[in-house]
Scaffold this motif. Structure first.
Motif, short mmCIF file in Angstrom:
data_model
loop_
_atom_site.label_atom_id
_atom_site.label_comp_id
_atom_site.label_asym_id
_atom_site.label_seq_id
_atom_site.Cartn_x
_atom_site.Cartn_y
_atom_site.Cartn_z
N ALA A 197 94.87 -25.91 -90.36
CA ALA A 197 94.17 -26.76 -89.51
C ALA A 197 94.41 -28.16 -89.63
O ALA A 197 94.37 -29.13 -88.87
N LEU A 198 94.60 -28.67 -90.89
CA LEU A 198 95.22 -30.09 -91.14
C LEU A 198 96.33 -30.47 -90.55
O LEU A 198 96.82 -31.40 -90.54
N THR A 199 97.38 -29.61 -90.03
CA THR A 199 98.61 -29.78 -89.55
C THR A 199 98.53 -30.21 -87.97
O THR A 199 99.11 -30.70 -87.15
N ILE A 200 97.11 -29.75 -87.52
CA ILE A 200 97.05 -29.69 -85.99
C ILE A 200 96.94 -30.99 -85.51
O ILE A 200 97.69 -31.46 -84.46
N PRO A 201 96.38 -31.95 -86.04
CA PRO A 201 96.50 -33.53 -85.44
C PRO A 201 97.71 -34.04 -85.45
O PRO A 201 98.03 -34.76 -84.25
N SER A 202 98.46 -34.13 -86.19
CA SER A 202 100.05 -34.59 -86.19
C SER A 202 100.71 -33.71 -85.18
O SER A 202 101.72 -34.41 -84.43
N THR A 203 100.37 -32.36 -85.15
CA THR A 203 101.29 -31.76 -84.31
C THR A 203 100.86 -32.14 -82.70
O THR A 203 101.53 -32.37 -81.99
N LEU A 204 99.56 -32.20 -82.42
CA LEU A 204 99.10 -32.76 -81.27
C LEU A 204 99.61 -33.77 -80.81
O LEU A 204 100.17 -34.02 -79.74
#
Length: 429
Positions: free
Chosen positions: A122-129
């Motif tokens: 879940a913590l990887t989602i912001p940077s990926t988006l």
């Protein structure tokens, strides 16, 4: 001759006889998206590994495979964007393809029965988006560069409006690197040009009227030719604008506590420096041409004249230049948003006197009142502060663009650019 033709099979023979081979955009798109994609993959891998290390996990035979799968999510998402060929809604599309790619990756991990940390994923989602959105924008920019303007009387002036980035060409000069052909709707829509446009279309080239391309390129409309009858909203735009009221109320609730703390300190500071009142209240033009009372913190000395604010204005209270630069004087407008008189994003409300003067000067000005006024807006982040009526009219072209293209993605762009403006402290006086 017949033996030569028989030795060639398929469409290659047709190409050899004079047909053209269409250029593929996939390589160009992948090249444009590659930096953001690689960045997203490295960030996702690093974030997941760091979360595992902070949790004292040492089972690297599980951590590394999951990290690699998570790093593949941006690549899958960008690949879907390349196939989809949708650039109009960069953030929405990034969310859609990232959710799909992430679900696919989690399904693979579930099938292998490798233990995973959903918190780490879940913590990887912001940077990926963020990176997938930037990749989509980079692909859109790369395609916009592959445009040319079909020659017509006045083409040179149009090319100048586009800062010389689009070359004026004849039909014979359109090379394989061109993807979009800009035409003049009045000149090229004729019996003489119909066969030429048909041939260009069959070559896989996109036809677009140059005024529309210029509107998208500049982020503003031509006020003189703007007609409400030409505005056409999609169901998603209508749904989103109705849903914006919910977003506004949630935003007010989230910001209520920090705004009360900062606002309370500002209220006290202003009273200590120059006495009361601490609020500045002014009638502004609102939704539907009506008026409402807009609240701001007073940052000027009492009884200061109402002239336009200039840089380093001596009327501003000590210490309040920074308050204005950070837009902290606008915090009381959360009251207006809570009342439904304003939205977080929309055309910036002007005083009643300025609105009446501009409505008398240019009939199109009343159209900006069709939408709720906003705390920030497309004109604010694109043009900035307006001192004169001419600059207000120039800002109108951006407000009408927002009226025409209002969407979740455009609001995201406005929000990001507003944060950037605040951090750089530009535009306020």
């Amino acid at each position: 001759m017949s033996q030569t033709r028989q030795s060639q099979n398929g469409l290659q023979a047709v190409i050899d006889l004079g047909a053209r081979r269409r250029a593929h955009n996939n390589v160009l798109l992948i090249k444009a998206a590659l930096p953001a994609t690689i960045s997203a993959a490295l960030l996702a891998f690093a974030i997941y590994v760091l979360v595992m290390v902070s949790a004292d996990r040492v089972d690297w035979h599980n951590i590394l495979p999951v990290g690699l799968v998570v790093a593949m999510v941006p690549a899958i998402a960008v690949s879907l964007l390349v196939i989809a060929s949708r650039r109009n809604h960069p953030f929405s599309m990034a969310v859609a393809v990232t959710v799909f790619a992430l679900s696919f990756a989690i399904s693979i991990l579930a099938a292998t029965r490798i233990p995973v940390s959903f918190v780490g994923i879940a913590l990887t989602i912001p940077s990926t988006l963020l990176c997938v959105t930037l990749a989509n924008l980079a692909m859109a920019r790369s395609l916009s560069r592959r445009a040319c303007l079909l020659d017509f009387p006045g083409a040179a002036a149009v090319a100048q409006k586009l800062d010389g980035r689009v070359q004026v060409v004849s039909p014979e000069e359109i090379g394989p690197d061109i993807r979009r052909v800009l035409i003049d709707p009045a000149f090229h829509h004729s019996a003489e040009w119909a066969p030429v446009l048909a041939r260009l279309y069959t070559r896989g080239l996109e036809m677009e009227a140059w005024p529309r391309y210029l509107e998208t390129y500049a982020g503003r409309v031509d006020i003189d030719s703007f007609e409400l009858a030409d505005v056409s909203y999609s169901p998603s735009q209508i749904f989103y604008y109705r849903f914006k009221r919910v977003v506004d109320l949630v935003g007010v609730l989230v910001l209520a506590v920090p705004v009360l703390v900062v606002g309370g300190l500002l209220w006290l500071y202003i009273r200590l420096v120059d006495g009361g009142p601490s609020f500045f209240i002014q009638e502004r033009r609102g939704y539907g041409g009506g008026t409402f009372r807009l609240y701001k913190f007073r940052t000027m000395y009492k009884n200061a004249d109402g002239a336009s604010t200039s840089a380093n204005d001596s009327r501003v209270l000590p210490g309040c230049h920074l308050v204005r630069q950070l837009r902290l004087d606008e915090l009381p407008q959360l009251i207006n948003i809570a009342r439904g008189e304003m939205s977080f994003i929309g055309p910036r409300p002007v005083s009643v006197a300025i609105a009446e003067a501009l409505e008398a000067r240019i009939p199109q000005y009343i159209n900006r009142s069709i939408l709720l006024p906003g705390l920030t807006g497309w004109a604010q982040v694109s043009h900035g502060y307006a001192e004169t009526q001419d600059e207000e009219i120039e800002k109108l072209s951006y407000d009408l663009y927002y009226l025409k293209h209002v969407s979740f993605d455009l609001d995201v762009i406005i929000s990001v650019r507003t944060i950037k403006t605040l951090l750089l402290r530009k535009g306020a006086r």
